[in-house]
Design an enzyme around this catalytic site. Structure first.
Site, PDB file in Angstrom:
ATOM      1  N   ASP A 152      12.604  -3.195   1.349  1.00 28.91           N
ATOM      2  CA  ASP A 152      13.448  -4.249   1.939  1.00 28.91           C
ATOM      3  C   ASP A 152      12.920  -5.612   1.499  1.00 28.91           C
ATOM      4  O   ASP A 152      11.713  -5.859   1.477  1.00 28.91           O
ATOM      5  CB  ASP A 152      13.450  -4.139   3.467  1.00 28.91           C
ATOM      6  CG  ASP A 152      14.593  -4.917   4.104  1.00 28.91           C
ATOM      7  OD1 ASP A 152      15.502  -4.286   4.657  1.00 28.91           O
ATOM      8  OD2 ASP A 152      14.585  -6.172   4.024  1.00 28.91           O
ATOM      9  N   HIS A 158      23.055   2.375   4.941  1.00 29.72           N
ATOM     10  CA  HIS A 158      21.637   2.435   4.561  1.00 29.72           C
ATOM     11  C   HIS A 158      20.817   2.836   5.773  1.00 29.72           C
ATOM     12  O   HIS A 158      21.155   2.494   6.902  1.00 29.72           O
ATOM     13  CB  HIS A 158      21.148   1.103   3.987  1.00 29.72           C
ATOM     14  CG  HIS A 158      21.470  -0.083   4.841  1.00 29.72           C
ATOM     15  ND1 HIS A 158      22.722  -0.652   4.872  1.00 29.72           N
ATOM     16  CD2 HIS A 158      20.726  -0.804   5.715  1.00 29.72           C
ATOM     17  CE1 HIS A 158      22.727  -1.668   5.718  1.00 29.72           C
ATOM     18  NE2 HIS A 158      21.518  -1.773   6.256  1.00 29.72           N
ATOM     19  N   HIS A 169      17.144   2.503   7.465  1.00 29.10           N
ATOM     20  CA  HIS A 169      15.873   1.773   7.465  1.00 29.10           C
ATOM     21  C   HIS A 169      14.745   2.742   7.824  1.00 29.10           C
ATOM     22  O   HIS A 169      14.841   3.474   8.813  1.00 29.10           O
ATOM     23  CB  HIS A 169      15.859   0.672   8.538  1.00 29.10           C
ATOM     24  CG  HIS A 169      16.834  -0.437   8.341  1.00 29.10           C
ATOM     25  ND1 HIS A 169      16.460  -1.670   7.849  1.00 29.10           N
ATOM     26  CD2 HIS A 169      18.162  -0.519   8.589  1.00 29.10           C
ATOM     27  CE1 HIS A 169      17.521  -2.470   7.809  1.00 29.10           C
ATOM     28  NE2 HIS A 169      18.564  -1.798   8.265  1.00 29.10           N
TER      29      HIS A 169
HETATM   30  P1  AMP Z   1      21.253  -4.272   8.044  1.00 34.44           P
HETATM   31  O1  AMP Z   1      21.054  -5.530   8.846  1.00 34.44           O
HETATM   32  O2  AMP Z   1      20.989  -3.012   8.814  1.00 34.44           O
HETATM   33  O3  AMP Z   1      22.612  -4.269   7.379  1.00 34.44           O
HETATM   34  O4  AMP Z   1      20.150  -4.289   6.938  1.00 34.44           O
HETATM   35  C1  AMP Z   1      20.307  -4.921   5.688  1.00 34.44           C
HETATM   36  C2  AMP Z   1      18.941  -5.031   5.097  1.00 34.44           C
HETATM   37  O5  AMP Z   1      19.071  -5.256   3.728  1.00 34.44           O
HETATM   38  C3  AMP Z   1      18.096  -6.177   5.681  1.00 34.44           C
HETATM   39  O6  AMP Z   1      16.882  -5.643   6.213  1.00 34.44           O
HETATM   40  C4  AMP Z   1      17.847  -7.066   4.461  1.00 34.44           C
HETATM   41  O7  AMP Z   1      16.564  -7.657   4.462  1.00 34.44           O
HETATM   42  C5  AMP Z   1      18.020  -6.090   3.321  1.00 34.44           C
HETATM   43  N1  AMP Z   1      18.420  -6.654   2.048  1.00 34.44           N
HETATM   44  C6  AMP Z   1      19.429  -7.508   1.817  1.00 34.44           C
HETATM   45  N2  AMP Z   1      19.525  -7.801   0.512  1.00 34.44           N
HETATM   46  C7  AMP Z   1      18.536  -7.100  -0.111  1.00 34.44           C
HETATM   47  C8  AMP Z   1      18.104  -6.982  -1.458  1.00 34.44           C
HETATM   48  N3  AMP Z   1      18.701  -7.650  -2.457  1.00 34.44           N
HETATM   49  N4  AMP Z   1      17.046  -6.180  -1.741  1.00 34.44           N
HETATM   50  C9  AMP Z   1      16.427  -5.515  -0.740  1.00 34.44           C
HETATM   51  N5  AMP Z   1      16.802  -5.580   0.561  1.00 34.44           N
HETATM   52  C10 AMP Z   1      17.828  -6.370   0.875  1.00 34.44           C
END
Ligand code: AMP
Ligand code: ZN
Length: 120
Positions: free
Chosen positions: A35, A106, A108
């Protein structure tokens, strides 16, 4: 709904290798990346290669359900490989109230510290 790559989806682009990410795992169905804004010492996202907007979309077919289960299995495998023997947390945020900010399913995987309950 299962679909092909969504051209304006950041996780589709990461899965396709069009946007760089720190890949920790990859198979024909899924990729796991670090992340970009880690909320724990280990914070990994397990992402299906197919565009599925959220877990709320899963259920119409056995294929989708198997894929969702596969993502959980990959998260577990990574937790073992990373030595999270004291435990870890697996989270799926769904929709605005669930805190989902990227509209591509996704999982986590968070570990390396004691988690709190309830989450915010
Ligand atoms: P959610 O809030 O459950 O939709 O989680 C989205 C996650 O994607 C967050 O923890 C962000 O930090 C992560 N995220 C967003 N853009 C990227 C990226 N380009 N590379 C890696 N993680 C990302
Ligand atoms: Zn996508």
């Amino acid at each position: 709904m299962l679909g092909n790559m969504s051209s304006d989806c950041i996780f589709c682009k990461i899965a396709a290798g069009e946007i760089p990410a720190k890949k920790l795992y990859e198979d024909d169905q899924a990729v796991a990346i670090a992340d970009i804004d880690p909320r724990a010492p280990l914070h990994v996202l397990v992402i299906p290669k197919q565009h599925i907007a959220s877990l709320a979309e899963v259920g119409a077919s056995d294929k989708e359900k198997l894929l969702a289960g596969h993502l959980l299995g990959v998260a577990n495998q990574l937790a073992r490989e990373q030595g999270l023997s004291k435990g870890y947390r697996v989270v799926i945020n769904i929709g605005p109230d669930g805190g989902q900010t990227v509209d591509h399913l996704h999982v986590h995987l968070l570990g390396g510290r004691t988690m709190h309950w309830p989450p915010g």
